[in-house]
Write a protein that holds these residues in place. Sequence first.
Motif, short mmCIF file in Angstrom:
data_model
loop_
_atom_site.label_atom_id
_atom_site.label_comp_id
_atom_site.label_asym_id
_atom_site.label_seq_id
_atom_site.Cartn_x
_atom_site.Cartn_y
_atom_site.Cartn_z
N ALA A 184 30.89 -62.33 27.86
CA ALA A 184 31.52 -63.14 28.68
C ALA A 184 31.75 -62.92 30.00
N ALA A 185 31.81 -61.65 30.40
CA ALA A 185 31.92 -61.28 31.69
C ALA A 185 30.60 -61.37 32.17
N GLU A 233 33.64 -69.67 27.98
CA GLU A 233 34.80 -70.08 27.11
C GLU A 233 34.25 -69.91 25.67
N LEU A 234 33.02 -70.37 25.13
CA LEU A 234 32.58 -70.19 23.75
C LEU A 234 32.63 -68.72 23.53
N LEU A 235 32.15 -67.75 24.21
CA LEU A 235 32.19 -66.28 24.09
C LEU A 235 33.58 -65.74 23.85
N LEU A 236 34.34 -66.15 24.73
CA LEU A 236 35.70 -65.62 24.66
C LEU A 236 36.42 -66.11 23.36
N GLU A 237 36.14 -67.40 22.76
CA GLU A 237 36.48 -67.85 21.66
C GLU A 237 35.90 -66.79 20.29
N ARG A 238 34.61 -66.81 20.41
CA ARG A 238 34.10 -65.88 19.57
C ARG A 238 34.85 -64.16 19.57
N ALA A 239 35.14 -63.91 20.59
CA ALA A 239 35.91 -62.52 20.67
C ALA A 239 37.25 -62.78 20.02
N GLU A 295 34.10 -53.90 17.25
CA GLU A 295 32.72 -53.63 18.09
C GLU A 295 32.38 -54.98 18.52
N ALA A 296 32.33 -55.97 17.57
CA ALA A 296 31.87 -57.22 17.83
C ALA A 296 32.84 -57.89 18.91
N ARG A 297 34.03 -57.64 19.22
CA ARG A 297 34.79 -58.52 19.89
C ARG A 297 34.44 -57.81 21.33
N ALA A 298 34.28 -56.52 21.33
CA ALA A 298 34.02 -56.08 22.69
C ALA A 298 32.67 -56.38 23.20
N GLU A 299 31.56 -56.71 22.38
CA GLU A 299 30.30 -57.15 22.70
C GLU A 299 30.67 -58.59 23.39
N TYR A 333 22.00 -59.32 31.20
CA TYR A 333 21.52 -60.39 30.20
C TYR A 333 22.66 -60.63 29.26
N HIS A 334 23.29 -61.75 29.41
CA HIS A 334 24.65 -61.73 28.61
C HIS A 334 23.98 -62.02 27.11
N LEU A 335 23.09 -62.57 26.97
CA LEU A 335 22.73 -62.82 25.54
C LEU A 335 22.42 -61.59 24.56
N LEU A 336 22.19 -60.52 25.20
CA LEU A 336 21.98 -59.32 24.54
C LEU A 336 23.36 -59.00 24.00
N PRO A 337 24.52 -58.59 24.54
CA PRO A 337 25.69 -58.21 23.78
C PRO A 337 26.37 -59.47 22.99
N SER A 338 25.83 -60.66 23.26
CA SER A 338 26.06 -61.94 22.47
C SER A 338 25.53 -61.92 21.07
N VAL A 339 24.30 -61.49 21.08
CA VAL A 339 23.51 -61.38 19.81
C VAL A 339 23.82 -59.98 19.17
N ARG A 340 24.12 -59.10 19.86
CA ARG A 340 24.72 -57.76 19.14
C ARG A 340 26.00 -58.02 18.41
N GLY A 341 26.93 -58.89 19.31
CA GLY A 341 28.48 -59.11 18.76
C GLY A 341 28.26 -59.96 17.49
N ASP A 342 27.19 -60.76 17.35
CA ASP A 342 26.91 -61.69 16.32
C ASP A 342 26.61 -60.98 15.12
N LEU A 343 25.60 -59.84 15.06
CA LEU A 343 25.19 -59.01 14.09
C LEU A 343 26.20 -58.26 13.47
N LEU A 344 27.02 -57.51 14.55
CA LEU A 344 28.25 -56.81 14.13
C LEU A 344 29.34 -57.61 13.42
#
Length: 422
Positions: free
Chosen positions: A401-402, A411-417, A392-396, A373-384
């Motif tokens: 994105a993967a 594209e949005l998630l890679l931009e956040r990274a 750590e956030a970039r890795a999440e 579920y891609h939203l789990l690492p997405s939310v964790r990345g935002d919190l980090l």
Amino acid sequence: MTTSQPSRTDARTSVETVFRLESPRIIAGVTRVVRDVGIAEELAQDALVAALEQWPRDGVPDNPGAWLMAIARRKAVDLVRRRENYARKLAEIGRDLSETAPPEEPSDPEDIDDDLLRLVFTTCHPVLSAEARTALTLRLLGGLTTPEIARAFLVPEATVAQRIVRAKRTLATKNIAFEVPYGPDREARLGSVLDVIYLIFNEGYAATAADDWLRPSLCEDALRLARLLSALMPKEPEVHGLAALLEFQASRTAARTGPRGEPVLLKDQNRSRWNRMLVARGIKALSRAEATTVGAPGPYVLQAGIAACHAHAYSYEETDWRAIATLYALLAARAPSPVVELNRAVAVSMADGPAPALEIVDTLTDEPALHDYHLLPSVRGDLLARLGRTTEARAEFEHAAALTRNERERELLLERARECGS
């Protein structure tokens, strides 16, 4: 009585438009006679062919829906008469078809509404797979063609066709009753109906795959089905809750994408672009849900309450996040799931900060249901990122994105990274 004769092209357009609007009612009414949704759909198509032959020549009837219904039901009567098991069918139907001609139009509109309700519960019967329920519901109640359903869900037409054929066969071979269940059976089956409509909406609201972030036509179909069900079942709070939830979510559609079709997150949306008419409809539907609720509110009523909190806020920062966190806690108690917990964590992060929210998210990392579920690492990345742990956030974000199959979201998630690396 018919109108003046239109051109052949205009008549054909009228036939197709009327049939798309009326086909659910026609199929429902005919199913009551033949007790088979597959045969009912074929007879409805026969009525369509008759209209295509006669309307260009004779003109469009004053009541085209009733005309189609009468033709389809007459064909249903003829079919039952020809069957060898006619006597058994007479006993099931409880009336003498040989002495009763089908009416030109329903004598009691509520009878048709009852038939539509029976059709909803039939197409969403738990004996069918979720994919089959969705395809059959869109076909018979949404009026979509097989190619349209295939395009909406990005699957081959043959796959959709097989799902629909197998669904009809399953309903026939298992002798699924054409009825609205009552008592505990109704409560259990209603959940299936609501889940199918919500699944259709979500696939349009945030597409799981392909290049586009939104598929508005699917949202519109789901919203139309939710409104229909709300009118047919006025005393069911969860039905009104789902309708309210979809109205609120649909109100944000125009603000959810940018000029190039890229996703715009909730916190960045221009709320002046939210459709206030749909918001008002959502508020009204939620009021009906609350007025009919006895005891604890159900999952869809609670989710509609969460959506209402967003609708009432003039900005992301002014949102009553503490109320949303409380509603998510109630939802987790009523319908526990890892996804609900993840959403609760987001609300907690806004109400109490990212640290306590990260504690909730970290308890979900080993949940099998959230493994891909891609939203789990997405939310964790935002919190980090908010905690300053950018590496750590970039890795999440890269992990998220993967996992996603939607190109716009990737594209949005890679931009956040990339932002975390700058």
